[in-house]
Design a protein around this motif. Structure first.
Motif, mmCIF file in Angstrom:
data_model
loop_
_atom_site.group_PDB
_atom_site.id
_atom_site.type_symbol
_atom_site.label_atom_id
_atom_site.label_comp_id
_atom_site.label_asym_id
_atom_site.label_seq_id
_atom_site.Cartn_x
_atom_site.Cartn_y
_atom_site.Cartn_z
ATOM 1 N N ARG A 157 0.628 -1.341 0.121
ATOM 2 C CA ARG A 157 0.081 0.363 -0.183
ATOM 3 C C ARG A 157 0.809 0.768 -0.093
ATOM 4 N N ALA A 160 1.790 2.074 -3.626
ATOM 5 C CA ALA A 160 1.141 2.504 -4.381
ATOM 6 C C ALA A 160 0.784 3.591 -3.905
ATOM 7 N N LYS A 163 3.313 6.151 -5.477
ATOM 8 C CA LYS A 163 2.890 6.084 -6.994
ATOM 9 C C LYS A 163 2.269 7.343 -7.404
ATOM 10 N N ARG A 164 1.188 7.143 -6.082
ATOM 11 C CA ARG A 164 0.085 7.992 -6.572
ATOM 12 C C ARG A 164 0.273 9.507 -6.718
#
Length: 183
Positions: A157, A160, A163-164
């Motif tokens: 998580r 992610a 990256k976002r």
């Protein structure tokens, strides 16, 4: 009527007595002997206080202890009652949804063993016995392999989210102004 000694007929008339506020009123206070009237009324008030039943509490070292009766005279307020305030947005929402107000836990709790209030936490705290619940496994919670799986999921998580959150690059010449992630 409260008469403790032989007084004039005008003093024996009904007086308004309120022992809660310690007030004894006389409607005939315009007599020429107002000092005598005040003395008589004060004597009546003191005698009425001594006729009250004693309090069940131990007496103080300097006299009697009595419980005063409920007030019979309503005293006026100095200012009008405050207007009720409008509820906040949260209070309206909580009332509509039926959410109860969370009350703060009290610091002192009653101890049956000691027969008095003791602190919930800290020094001289209440000794609370925790009974075993049927069917509860009291094994080491850190012994299972569940922790490694949770750490791996959390790491996934985190990557992610990074990256976002990375800034996007706009590609020049794109008709729609497309975005390309950094690598």
């Amino acid at each position: 009527k409260l008469v403790t000694r032989a007084m004039d007929v005008e003093h024996e008339q009904a007086h308004s007595l309120d022992l809660h506020h310690l007030v004894l009123g006389c409607p005939h206070s315009t007599s020429p002997h107002s000092l005598d009237t005040a003395t008589d009324l004060t004597t009546q008030l003191v005698h009425a206080l001594f006729r009250l039943p004693r309090s069940p509490l131990p007496p103080p070292p300097s006299g009697r202890l009595v419980r005063l009766p409920a007030p019979s005279t309503a005293l006026p307020r100095a200012k009008p009652l405050p207007k009720p305030r409008a509820p906040t947005a949260w209070e309206k929402f909580a009332r509509e949804k039926g959410i109860a107000v969370k009350r703060k836990r009290e610091r002192m709790v009653w101890s049956e063993e000691e027969g008095k209030f003791v602190p919930r936490y800290g020094r001289r705290q209440r000794e609370e016995v925790v009974e075993d619940k049927a069917g509860v496994d009291w094994a080491n919670p850190f012994a299972g392999g569940g922790r490694k799986k949770k750490v791996a999921d959390n790491e996934k998580r985190r990557r992610a989210n990074e990256k976002r959150a990375a800034p996007a690059v706009v590609v020049e010449g794109s008709k729609r102004g497309g975005r390309v992630d950094k690598e």
